[in-house]
Design a protein around this motif. Sequence first.
Motif, PDB file in Angstrom:
ATOM      1  N   MET A 137       9.374  -6.893 -22.606  1.00  0.00           N
ATOM      2  CA  MET A 137       9.499  -7.383 -21.231  1.00  0.00           C
ATOM      3  C   MET A 137       8.665  -6.535 -20.262  1.00  0.00           C
ATOM      4  N   TYR A 138       8.662  -5.226 -20.496  1.00  0.00           N
ATOM      5  CA  TYR A 138       7.880  -4.349 -19.624  1.00  0.00           C
ATOM      6  C   TYR A 138       6.383  -4.561 -19.816  1.00  0.00           C
ATOM      7  N   VAL A 139       5.990  -4.854 -21.061  1.00  0.00           N
ATOM      8  CA  VAL A 139       4.574  -5.119 -21.331  1.00  0.00           C
ATOM      9  C   VAL A 139       4.120  -6.359 -20.580  1.00  0.00           C
ATOM     10  N   LEU A 140       4.985  -7.364 -20.502  1.00  0.00           N
ATOM     11  CA  LEU A 140       4.647  -8.591 -19.784  1.00  0.00           C
ATOM     12  C   LEU A 140       4.446  -8.332 -18.289  1.00  0.00           C
ATOM     13  N   CYS A 141       5.047  -7.275 -17.773  1.00  0.00           N
ATOM     14  CA  CYS A 141       4.916  -6.940 -16.350  1.00  0.00           C
ATOM     15  C   CYS A 141       3.608  -6.219 -16.041  1.00  0.00           C
ATOM     16  N   ILE A 142       2.919  -5.732 -17.063  1.00  0.00           N
ATOM     17  CA  ILE A 142       1.705  -4.931 -16.829  1.00  0.00           C
ATOM     18  C   ILE A 142       0.643  -5.671 -16.030  1.00  0.00           C
ATOM     19  N   PRO A 143       0.299  -6.952 -16.359  1.00  0.00           N
ATOM     20  CA  PRO A 143      -0.723  -7.644 -15.545  1.00  0.00           C
ATOM     21  C   PRO A 143      -0.338  -7.744 -14.071  1.00  0.00           C
ATOM     22  N   ALA A 144       0.943  -8.006 -13.796  1.00  0.00           N
ATOM     23  CA  ALA A 144       1.383  -8.101 -12.401  1.00  0.00           C
ATOM     24  C   ALA A 144       1.289  -6.748 -11.715  1.00  0.00           C
ATOM     25  N   LEU A 145       1.647  -5.679 -12.423  1.00  0.00           N
ATOM     26  CA  LEU A 145       1.574  -4.334 -11.847  1.00  0.00           C
ATOM     27  C   LEU A 145       0.127  -3.938 -11.560  1.00  0.00           C
ATOM     28  N   VAL A 146      -0.777  -4.266 -12.486  1.00  0.00           N
ATOM     29  CA  VAL A 146      -2.197  -3.967 -12.280  1.00  0.00           C
ATOM     30  C   VAL A 146      -2.724  -4.737 -11.076  1.00  0.00           C
ATOM     31  N   PHE A 147      -2.326  -6.000 -10.947  1.00  0.00           N
ATOM     32  CA  PHE A 147      -2.753  -6.829  -9.817  1.00  0.00           C
ATOM     33  C   PHE A 147      -2.294  -6.220  -8.499  1.00  0.00           C
ATOM     34  N   VAL A 148      -1.031  -5.788  -8.447  1.00  0.00           N
ATOM     35  CA  VAL A 148      -0.485  -5.200  -7.221  1.00  0.00           C
ATOM     36  C   VAL A 148      -1.174  -3.879  -6.897  1.00  0.00           C
ATOM     37  N   LEU A 149      -1.413  -3.061  -7.913  1.00  0.00           N
ATOM     38  CA  LEU A 149      -2.061  -1.771  -7.687  1.00  0.00           C
ATOM     39  C   LEU A 149      -3.468  -1.946  -7.125  1.00  0.00           C
ATOM     40  N   ILE A 150      -4.202  -2.927  -7.645  1.00  0.00           N
ATOM     41  CA  ILE A 150      -5.592  -3.122  -7.230  1.00  0.00           C
ATOM     42  C   ILE A 150      -5.678  -3.765  -5.846  1.00  0.00           C
ATOM     43  N   PHE A 151      -4.892  -4.816  -5.632  1.00  0.00           N
ATOM     44  CA  PHE A 151      -5.055  -5.612  -4.419  1.00  0.00           C
ATOM     45  C   PHE A 151      -4.067  -5.268  -3.299  1.00  0.00           C
ATOM     46  N   ALA A 152      -2.985  -4.534  -3.612  1.00  0.00           N
ATOM     47  CA  ALA A 152      -2.004  -4.187  -2.582  1.00  0.00           C
ATOM     48  C   ALA A 152      -2.044  -2.696  -2.231  1.00  0.00           C
ATOM     49  N   TYR A 153      -2.061  -1.840  -3.243  1.00  0.00           N
ATOM     50  CA  TYR A 153      -2.021  -0.403  -2.974  1.00  0.00           C
ATOM     51  C   TYR A 153      -3.416   0.214  -2.885  1.00  0.00           C
ATOM     52  N   GLY A 154      -4.358  -0.293  -3.654  1.00  0.00           N
ATOM     53  CA  GLY A 154      -5.724   0.230  -3.600  1.00  0.00           C
ATOM     54  C   GLY A 154      -6.337   0.179  -2.207  1.00  0.00           C
ATOM     55  N   PRO A 155      -6.273  -0.972  -1.529  1.00  0.00           N
ATOM     56  CA  PRO A 155      -6.870  -1.053  -0.180  1.00  0.00           C
ATOM     57  C   PRO A 155      -6.218  -0.152   0.863  1.00  0.00           C
ATOM     58  N   MET A 156      -5.025   0.393   0.553  1.00  0.00           N
ATOM     59  CA  MET A 156      -4.354   1.251   1.538  1.00  0.00           C
ATOM     60  C   MET A 156      -5.124   2.540   1.801  1.00  0.00           C
ATOM     61  N   VAL A 157      -6.065   2.865   0.925  1.00  0.00           N
ATOM     62  CA  VAL A 157      -6.923   4.026   1.173  1.00  0.00           C
ATOM     63  C   VAL A 157      -7.697   3.828   2.475  1.00  0.00           C
ATOM     64  N   GLY A 158      -8.034   2.576   2.767  1.00  0.00           N
ATOM     65  CA  GLY A 158      -8.801   2.274   3.970  1.00  0.00           C
ATOM     66  C   GLY A 158      -8.026   2.442   5.263  1.00  0.00           C
ATOM     67  N   LEU A 159      -6.724   2.707   5.180  1.00  0.00           N
ATOM     68  CA  LEU A 159      -5.939   2.896   6.406  1.00  0.00           C
ATOM     69  C   LEU A 159      -6.386   4.118   7.190  1.00  0.00           C
ATOM     70  N   VAL A 160      -7.128   4.985   6.541  1.00  0.00           N
ATOM     71  CA  VAL A 160      -7.597   6.187   7.228  1.00  0.00           C
ATOM     72  C   VAL A 160      -8.501   5.850   8.409  1.00  0.00           C
ATOM     73  N   ILE A 161      -9.162   4.678   8.377  1.00  0.00           N
ATOM     74  CA  ILE A 161     -10.065   4.335   9.479  1.00  0.00           C
ATOM     75  C   ILE A 161      -9.297   4.011  10.761  1.00  0.00           C
TER      76      ILE A 161
END
Length: 288
Positions: free
Chosen positions: A1-25
């Motif tokens: 079940m946790y393995v099935l969650c990996i694609p969703a977690l990767v998607f969230v990390l890339i598109f939701a948390y990754g762009p938060m680096v840009g908040l510094v501007i």
Amino acid sequence: MYVLCIPALVFVLIFAYGPMVGLVIAFQDYKPWLGMMHSTWIGLDNFARIFQQEEATQAIINTLIIAVIKIIVGVIVPIAMAILLSELRNVGVKKSIQTLVYLPHFLSWVTVAGIMIDILGLDGGINHFLANVFGTKPIFFLGDPGLFRPTVIISDLWKNFGFGMIVYLATITGIDPSYYEAAEIDGATRRQQTWHVTLPTMLPMIIVISTLSLGSILDAGFDQIFNLYNPLVYSTGDIIDTYVYRASLLNGQYGFGTAVGLFKSGISFILIIISYRIAYKVANYKIF
């Protein structure tokens, strides 16, 4: 079940948390050709400008007004419709109405906005009807600041109340029929049964949905407003999201636009925490 969650977690990390680096501007006088590493650091100046610029302040006020009315109307109308629909005894009619009011929820705002522009335009169907029946002059529904907010709220209600109604209707369906039988034996009318049996049973779900809606009090609906508004109605229709879009992407004020968006996200985060605490205390609602 946790393995099935990996694609969703990767998607969230890339598109939701990754762009938060840009908040510094948000804390910089950001210049695209200099990048985040070399743009001038200005601290909280961008946040101070939020309350110094009239357009930004008006966008916050418009957002609060539109969002609060949407939340109130979006709770009351689905409850009323769910109760009325539950009283229908003809299953065919009941399911037909349920499908018709639920269908607009699946339409995109681009589609709905196109339909509304055709209907509410100066040469649209409603103006033709008013001119032919009452002889009135064309009304610019989407260009009149006084009419824009009601138009937005009514169109949002038409599109989304069917989804809320389904939730309340499911709650009503789960009520034990013996409650109604006992009330009927005691001489309660249908109205009294609704007031003393249906509504109290629905109350926990009403509290949960109402309190969780607090988290979106600064989200008045970018897709809807963006597809319907124009410069004529900025005074009453411009919201935080559309203002950020214009300030950052169109006017090149990337740092200021990011600061406005971060301010909104911070307030929304606090409201979400408060709403979940209220829902847990009052209705024992919890995610985990």
